[in-house]
Motif scaffolding. Sequence first.
Motif, short mmCIF file in Angstrom:
data_model
loop_
_atom_site.label_atom_id
_atom_site.label_comp_id
_atom_site.label_asym_id
_atom_site.label_seq_id
_atom_site.Cartn_x
_atom_site.Cartn_y
_atom_site.Cartn_z
N PRO A 1 0.81 -1.22 0.00
CA PRO A 1 0.00 0.00 0.00
C PRO A 1 0.85 1.26 0.00
O PRO A 1 2.00 1.25 0.43
N VAL A 2 0.28 2.33 -0.52
CA VAL A 2 0.87 3.66 -0.35
C VAL A 2 0.16 4.31 0.85
O VAL A 2 -1.01 4.05 1.11
N ARG A 3 0.89 5.14 1.57
CA ARG A 3 0.37 5.74 2.79
C ARG A 3 0.18 7.24 2.63
O ARG A 3 0.62 7.84 1.64
N GLU A 4 -0.44 7.83 3.63
CA GLU A 4 -0.62 9.27 3.65
C GLU A 4 0.73 9.97 3.42
O GLU A 4 1.74 9.60 4.01
N GLY A 5 0.71 10.97 2.54
CA GLY A 5 1.93 11.72 2.23
C GLY A 5 2.60 11.28 0.95
O GLY A 5 3.45 12.01 0.42
N ALA A 6 2.25 10.11 0.42
CA ALA A 6 2.79 9.70 -0.88
C ALA A 6 2.36 10.72 -1.93
O ALA A 6 1.29 11.33 -1.84
N LEU A 7 3.20 10.91 -2.94
CA LEU A 7 2.96 11.96 -3.93
C LEU A 7 2.24 11.42 -5.16
O LEU A 7 2.48 10.29 -5.59
N VAL A 8 1.36 12.24 -5.71
CA VAL A 8 0.84 12.04 -7.06
C VAL A 8 1.75 12.86 -7.96
O VAL A 8 1.98 14.05 -7.71
N GLN B 1 7.09 15.38 -11.26
CA GLN B 1 6.79 16.56 -10.44
C GLN B 1 5.49 16.34 -9.65
O GLN B 1 4.52 15.81 -10.18
N GLU B 2 5.47 16.80 -8.42
CA GLU B 2 4.29 16.63 -7.57
C GLU B 2 3.10 17.42 -8.10
O GLU B 2 3.20 18.62 -8.36
N ILE B 3 1.98 16.75 -8.26
CA ILE B 3 0.75 17.42 -8.69
C ILE B 3 -0.43 17.09 -7.76
O ILE B 3 -1.55 17.56 -7.95
N GLY B 4 -0.17 16.28 -6.74
CA GLY B 4 -1.22 15.91 -5.80
C GLY B 4 -0.62 15.11 -4.67
O GLY B 4 0.60 14.91 -4.60
N LYS B 5 -1.49 14.63 -3.77
CA LYS B 5 -0.97 13.92 -2.59
C LYS B 5 -1.98 12.90 -2.08
O LYS B 5 -3.19 13.14 -2.11
N VAL B 6 -1.46 11.77 -1.64
CA VAL B 6 -2.28 10.75 -0.99
C VAL B 6 -2.57 11.22 0.43
O VAL B 6 -1.68 11.67 1.15
N THR B 7 -3.83 11.12 0.84
CA THR B 7 -4.23 11.57 2.18
C THR B 7 -4.57 10.41 3.11
O THR B 7 -4.52 10.56 4.32
N SER B 8 -4.96 9.27 2.55
CA SER B 8 -5.20 8.04 3.32
C SER B 8 -4.86 6.87 2.43
O SER B 8 -5.16 6.89 1.23
N GLY B 9 -4.26 5.85 3.01
CA GLY B 9 -3.95 4.67 2.21
C GLY B 9 -3.73 3.46 3.09
O GLY B 9 -3.32 3.58 4.25
N GLY B 10 -3.98 2.29 2.55
CA GLY B 10 -3.79 1.06 3.30
C GLY B 10 -4.20 -0.14 2.48
O GLY B 10 -4.60 -0.02 1.33
N PHE B 11 -4.12 -1.30 3.10
CA PHE B 11 -4.53 -2.54 2.45
C PHE B 11 -5.98 -2.81 2.79
O PHE B 11 -6.38 -2.76 3.95
N SER B 12 -6.80 -3.07 1.78
CA SER B 12 -8.22 -3.35 1.97
C SER B 12 -8.43 -4.82 2.28
O SER B 12 -8.24 -5.67 1.41
N PRO B 13 -8.84 -5.16 3.52
CA PRO B 13 -9.10 -6.57 3.84
C PRO B 13 -10.25 -7.15 3.02
O PRO B 13 -10.24 -8.35 2.71
N SER B 14 -11.24 -6.33 2.68
CA SER B 14 -12.40 -6.83 1.94
C SER B 14 -12.06 -7.09 0.47
O SER B 14 -12.50 -8.08 -0.12
N LEU B 15 -11.27 -6.21 -0.13
CA LEU B 15 -10.92 -6.33 -1.54
C LEU B 15 -9.61 -7.07 -1.76
O LEU B 15 -9.30 -7.45 -2.90
N GLU B 16 -8.85 -7.22 -0.69
CA GLU B 16 -7.54 -7.89 -0.73
C GLU B 16 -6.60 -7.21 -1.72
O GLU B 16 -5.90 -7.88 -2.51
#
Length: 371
Positions: free
Chosen positions: A295-302, A308-323
């Motif tokens: 997973p990518v976590r909060e703070g990872a760059l788009v 070049q940075e054009i955005g930012k990840v604000t929440s991220g993790g592994f989805s147990p339901s979607l795997e």
Amino acid sequence: MSDDAVLPLDSWHRARDARMASFAGYAMPIQYEGIIAEHLWTRENAGLFDVSHMGQLFFSGDGVEAAIEALTPADVEGLALGRQRYSLLLTGDGGIIDDLMIARWRQGIYMVVNAATKGADIAHIEPHLPDNVSMKVLTDRALIALQGPKAAEALGRHVSGEYGLDALIFMAGGQYRLAGEDVWISRSGYTGEDGFEISLPATIVEEVAEALCGEPEVKPIGLGARDSLRLEAGLPLYGHDIDEHTSPIEAGLGFALSKRRREAGDFPGAAQIIRQREEGPSKKRVGLIVEGRQPVREGALVVDAEGQEIGKVTSGGFSPSLEKPIAMAYVPAALAEPGTEIALQQRGKPFAGTVTALPFVPHTYHRQPKP
């Protein structure tokens, strides 16, 4: 953790071998059996969450509706008895101070605000209240949430009232009796599942938690699974996915702007927010499916094609339901269409994501049947 405030269920959590950690100045249970197991249990059965760290406020007096409308874009005047609405505290230029719930009780207006911001929220609200409107912080009450497809079945064995829990649809609430006391129960939550939030005297919360977890459908669930559940449900977390630098339109929360208030344009930041609503924002909060297993976590760059940075990840993790890994991010509006491929960068390592519609996992709220 010695400086953390202790909540009414603290010893109850510890007796169940909860792993405790500091969150928003409180000692909170992060997990019991494990985040993935607790997450999946809630999706399939019912999970009990301790959310007593949230701020519970009560407003009363003549003109209370107008006083709250001066701070939020909610139609408080039109809020019927027993109904609840999601709303926002806004800055003068349309930024989000906090997101919150507003409900009408017989005696006045009840509000639930976020734990990390409740001190600042109270400090913001208090000076704006007219002399004839009072605000009480309900420090003598606890707040718990029972979430999952079997929540109604389990809770229904313990409550009594003028009408049964089946009478409550999503975002409706009422006064009930539980463990011999009057409690407020609303059909709402932060998991995307059907479920309930219960405001009750702190003196009975341990008895109630014990009784509910005595039901075969119910297990106690920690803050870790609460976060993964809300991420799958596409629900923002204040201070991460929304803050004073994001607007309701950028965040995809335009539904919190009531029609009457939009037309009147009489809420904080209205000019900027309405213009953004009509013209479109420059950035949008989107869901991302991330390739691979990491997973990518909060703070990872788009990033763009040049890195070049054009955005930012604000929440991220592994989805147990979607795997699979999922995330929420702010991206330029031109890249917000589902199916758009997004380049990501975390600690210098490239990742690939695809924009997907929110929520990641469908909501199963108990809504009014369509005619």
